[in-house]
Design a protein around this motif. Structure first.
Motif, PDB file in Angstrom:
ATOM      1  N   LYS A  55       0.815  -1.220   0.000  1.00 56.61           N
ATOM      2  CA  LYS A  55       0.000   0.000   0.000  1.00 56.61           C
ATOM      3  C   LYS A  55       0.845   1.266   0.000  1.00 56.61           C
ATOM      4  CE  LYS A  55      -3.714   2.254   2.614  1.00 56.61           C
ATOM      5  NZ  LYS A  55      -4.580   2.179   3.826  1.00 56.61           N
ATOM      6  N   GLY A  56       1.986   1.235   0.671  1.00 51.62           N
ATOM      7  CA  GLY A  56       2.715   2.473   0.934  1.00 51.62           C
ATOM      8  C   GLY A  56       3.899   2.781   0.043  1.00 51.62           C
ATOM      9  N   MET A  57       4.390   1.807  -0.747  1.00 53.39           N
ATOM     10  CA  MET A  57       5.593   2.087  -1.537  1.00 53.39           C
ATOM     11  C   MET A  57       5.263   2.933  -2.764  1.00 53.39           C
ATOM     12  SD  MET A  57       6.438  -1.544  -3.387  1.00 53.39           S
ATOM     13  CE  MET A  57       5.195  -2.426  -4.357  1.00 53.39           C
ATOM     14  N   THR A  58       6.286   3.666  -3.204  1.00 56.62           N
ATOM     15  CA  THR A  58       6.175   4.481  -4.419  1.00 56.62           C
ATOM     16  C   THR A  58       7.113   3.886  -5.463  1.00 56.62           C
ATOM     17  OG1 THR A  58       5.709   6.482  -3.141  1.00 56.62           O
ATOM     18  CG2 THR A  58       6.519   6.779  -5.400  1.00 56.62           C
ATOM     19  N   VAL A  59       6.611   3.666  -6.653  1.00 55.45           N
ATOM     20  CA  VAL A  59       7.397   3.044  -7.723  1.00 55.45           C
ATOM     21  C   VAL A  59       7.790   4.099  -8.745  1.00 55.45           C
ATOM     22  CG1 VAL A  59       7.464   1.275  -9.509  1.00 55.45           C
ATOM     23  CG2 VAL A  59       6.204   0.839  -7.379  1.00 55.45           C
ATOM     24  N   LEU A  60       9.095   4.260  -8.934  1.00 58.79           N
ATOM     25  CA  LEU A  60       9.640   5.178  -9.931  1.00 58.79           C
ATOM     26  C   LEU A  60      10.151   4.387 -11.138  1.00 58.79           C
ATOM     27  CD1 LEU A  60      11.595   7.606  -7.563  1.00 58.79           C
ATOM     28  CD2 LEU A  60       9.209   7.761  -8.338  1.00 58.79           C
ATOM     29  N   LYS A  61      10.803   5.060 -12.041  1.00 59.31           N
ATOM     30  CA  LYS A  61      11.269   4.404 -13.260  1.00 59.31           C
ATOM     31  C   LYS A  61      12.271   3.298 -12.974  1.00 59.31           C
ATOM     32  CE  LYS A  61      13.519   5.304 -17.702  1.00 59.31           C
ATOM     33  NZ  LYS A  61      14.154   6.328 -18.569  1.00 59.31           N
ATOM     34  N   ASN A  62      13.248   3.582 -12.090  1.00 60.06           N
ATOM     35  CA  ASN A  62      14.343   2.636 -11.876  1.00 60.06           C
ATOM     36  C   ASN A  62      14.397   2.027 -10.472  1.00 60.06           C
ATOM     37  OD1 ASN A  62      15.558   3.022 -14.521  1.00 60.06           O
ATOM     38  ND2 ASN A  62      16.106   5.065 -13.769  1.00 60.06           N
ATOM     39  N   LEU A  63      13.510   2.469  -9.592  1.00 63.91           N
ATOM     40  CA  LEU A  63      13.516   1.934  -8.231  1.00 63.91           C
ATOM     41  C   LEU A  63      12.149   2.113  -7.580  1.00 63.91           C
ATOM     42  CD1 LEU A  63      13.548   4.527  -6.065  1.00 63.91           C
ATOM     43  CD2 LEU A  63      15.905   4.667  -6.781  1.00 63.91           C
ATOM     44  N   ALA A  64      11.971   1.422  -6.466  1.00 64.27           N
ATOM     45  CA  ALA A  64      10.796   1.619  -5.616  1.00 64.27           C
ATOM     46  C   ALA A  64      11.286   2.031  -4.241  1.00 64.27           C
ATOM     47  CB  ALA A  64       9.974   0.337  -5.535  1.00 64.27           C
ATOM     48  N   HIS A  65      10.532   2.900  -3.561  1.00 62.87           N
ATOM     49  CA  HIS A  65      10.987   3.367  -2.255  1.00 62.87           C
ATOM     50  C   HIS A  65       9.815   3.524  -1.309  1.00 62.87           C
ATOM     51  CE1 HIS A  65       9.669   7.654  -2.608  1.00 62.87           C
ATOM     52  NE2 HIS A  65       9.796   7.425  -3.900  1.00 62.87           N
ATOM     53  N   MET A  66      10.141   3.527  -0.005  1.00 57.50           N
ATOM     54  CA  MET A  66       9.102   3.662   1.003  1.00 57.50           C
ATOM     55  C   MET A  66       9.698   4.166   2.309  1.00 57.50           C
ATOM     56  SD  MET A  66       6.537   0.740   2.506  1.00 57.50           S
ATOM     57  CE  MET A  66       5.555   1.026   3.979  1.00 57.50           C
ATOM     58  N   GLU A  67       8.995   5.102   2.952  1.00 61.53           N
ATOM     59  CA  GLU A  67       9.373   5.517   4.298  1.00 61.53           C
ATOM     60  C   GLU A  67       8.733   4.562   5.299  1.00 61.53           C
ATOM     61  OE1 GLU A  67       9.387   9.326   7.381  1.00 61.53           O
ATOM     62  OE2 GLU A  67       8.561   9.571   5.353  1.00 61.53           O
ATOM     63  N   VAL A  68       9.529   4.112   6.251  1.00 58.37           N
ATOM     64  CA  VAL A  68       9.075   3.165   7.271  1.00 58.37           C
ATOM     65  C   VAL A  68       8.858   3.918   8.571  1.00 58.37           C
ATOM     66  CG1 VAL A  68       9.627   1.046   8.506  1.00 58.37           C
ATOM     67  CG2 VAL A  68      10.399   1.334   6.150  1.00 58.37           C
ATOM     68  N   LEU A  69       7.737   3.648   9.226  1.00 63.55           N
ATOM     69  CA  LEU A  69       7.401   4.359  10.460  1.00 63.55           C
ATOM     70  C   LEU A  69       7.471   3.483  11.703  1.00 63.55           C
ATOM     71  CD1 LEU A  69       4.336   6.386   9.129  1.00 63.55           C
ATOM     72  CD2 LEU A  69       6.712   7.170   9.324  1.00 63.55           C
ATOM     73  N   ASP A  70       7.139   2.206  11.560  1.00 60.38           N
ATOM     74  CA  ASP A  70       7.001   1.363  12.748  1.00 60.38           C
ATOM     75  C   ASP A  70       7.916   0.141  12.766  1.00 60.38           C
ATOM     76  OD1 ASP A  70       5.780   0.103  10.670  1.00 60.38           O
ATOM     77  OD2 ASP A  70       3.864  -0.233  11.665  1.00 60.38           O
ATOM     78  N   SER A  71       8.995   0.168  11.979  1.00 56.87           N
ATOM     79  CA  SER A  71       9.989  -0.909  12.007  1.00 56.87           C
ATOM     80  C   SER A  71      11.289  -0.349  11.453  1.00 56.87           C
ATOM     81  CB  SER A  71       9.523  -2.112  11.178  1.00 56.87           C
ATOM     82  OG  SER A  71       9.532  -1.785   9.796  1.00 56.87           O
ATOM     83  N   GLY A  72      12.324  -1.176  11.431  1.00 54.71           N
ATOM     84  CA  GLY A  72      13.584  -0.723  10.862  1.00 54.71           C
ATOM     85  C   GLY A  72      13.545  -0.743   9.343  1.00 54.71           C
ATOM     86  N   ALA A  73      14.351   0.126   8.730  1.00 57.44           N
ATOM     87  CA  ALA A  73      14.391   0.176   7.265  1.00 57.44           C
ATOM     88  C   ALA A  73      14.900  -1.137   6.686  1.00 57.44           C
ATOM     89  CB  ALA A  73      15.275   1.340   6.814  1.00 57.44           C
TER      90      ALA A  73
END
Length: 350
Positions: free
Chosen positions: A247-265
């Motif tokens: 639900k929370g990840m953002t998908v870009l052209k060459n990678l996907a990323h997500m900010e984590v709030l309740d666990s370690g990255a």
């Protein structure tokens, strides 16, 4: 009447103060500074402890320079081992300076690592006679075992094999040979439990140091009380993360990323990588007390660039630090630079 002779003047003798030389503290201390965030660093510290005794200090990457500064000021320090702590462009100059100070203080220094390092740094360290054990082809604990195996007992092979599994390096020549000595399932479950317990107990330094002693005493990880139970809790937390990542990840052209709030990255980044279908996944968590973000980056088998080198350079340009392996690395960058980090990384791996 004859004059009485004048009394002789008594001249007080000058007393020369003896200069008492301050006794130089005897150098007897053996110290290992190792990475605290994964099984490779913990296992490396355990093997050094078994081979040489002494104390262990466990640090994350941002904390390594402070630990080294303290070591450089320790007059009793005789031998220093630095394990599984890669260098970045931001830290490497100070690292060389501190190593030089330690060598001038007649401290023997051994640097054992498997992260990508600037060849100029290795040359500088060799020039001041720091012993370098460095090869990106095996994990650090395997290097420690292979270098000092004459001082280690047979159980050290199991500790090194578990570290190799946790670093995804059990298919490398020495790591694979060590793993073949044991039932693979036994090694896999112990390595997994090590990873879950270490990742989940980062705020419990006493436990981490006790784990180092436990492994150094040639005991299996599964013999620790509550080890299974805690690993089960961590496994459940990781499973709960799957729908959150979807639900929370953002998908870009060459990678996907997500900010984590309740666990370690580090716990989330493999989910981001796998669920996104991209060749690079990034997870990051704000370190509120420090005003920065801790970032984990992972690449798939199809990733064509060396992520560690890119992240090292990029994080330094943004006022942070980072680096690592070709397909697994991390960084710390100032909070205002987090968005720029993602944007630039997406460009550089394109």
């Amino acid at each position: 009447m004859p004059k009485k002779p004048a009394p002789k003047k008594t001249v007080p003798k000058k007393t020369t103060k003896k200069t008492v030389k301050k006794a130089t503290p005897k150098k007897t201390k053996v110290l290992c500074i190792s990475h605290k965030e994964d099984a490779d660093g913990i296992s490396s510290a355990a093997l050094v402890r078994q081979a040489f005794g002494g104390d262990s200090i466990l640090v994350d990457y941002p904390g390594q320079m402070e630990a080294l500064r303290d070591a450089a000021d320790d007059e009793k320090l005789k031998s220093l081992f630095v394990c599984d702590l890669g260098l970045s462009k931001k830290t490497q100059d100070e690292f060389i300076s501190l190593m030089s100070t330690l060598r001038k203080n007649k401290v023997t220094v051994t640097y054992i690592d498997h992260h990508d390092i600037d060849p100029k740094v290795i040359k500088s360290l060799k020039r001041i006679k720091v012993k370098i054990i460095h090869d990106v082809g095996e994990c650090t604990a395997v290097h420690v075992y292979n270098t000092f195996k004459s001082k280690l007992d047979d159980h050290a092979t199991f500790v090194a094999a578990c570290a190799a599994i946790s670093d995804y390096m059990e298919d490398r020549p020495i790591g694979e040979k060590l793993l073949r000595m044991y039932d693979r399932d036994l090694a896999m479950i112990n390595s997994t439990m090590l990873t879950y317990n270490i990742k989940g107990r980062q705020k419990n330094p006493d436990f981490l140091l006790e784990l180092v002693k436990h492994l150094a005493d040639s005991k299996f990880p599964h013999d620790l009380p509550d080890f299974f139970a805690y690993a089960q809790l961590q496994a459940a937390k990781n499973a709960e993360m799957i729908p959150k990542v979807k639900k929370g990840m953002t998908v870009l052209k060459n990678l996907a990323h997500m900010e984590v709030l309740d666990s370690g990255a580090g716990a989330a980044v493999n989910c981001v990588l796998g669920l996104s279908g991209k060749d690079v996944g990034v997870a990051y968590k704000e370190r509120v007390d420090y005003g920065n973000y801790a970032i984990s980056v992972r690449g798939s088998a199809d990733c064509k660039v060396h992520l560690g080198k890119i992240v090292n350079s990029l994080s330094a340009d943004l006022g942070g630090s980072g680096g690592g392996h070709g397909r697994a690395c991390g960084a710390v960058v100032p909070k205002p630079k987090m968005r720029q980090f993602i944007t630039e990384l997406n460009k550089k791996i394109g």
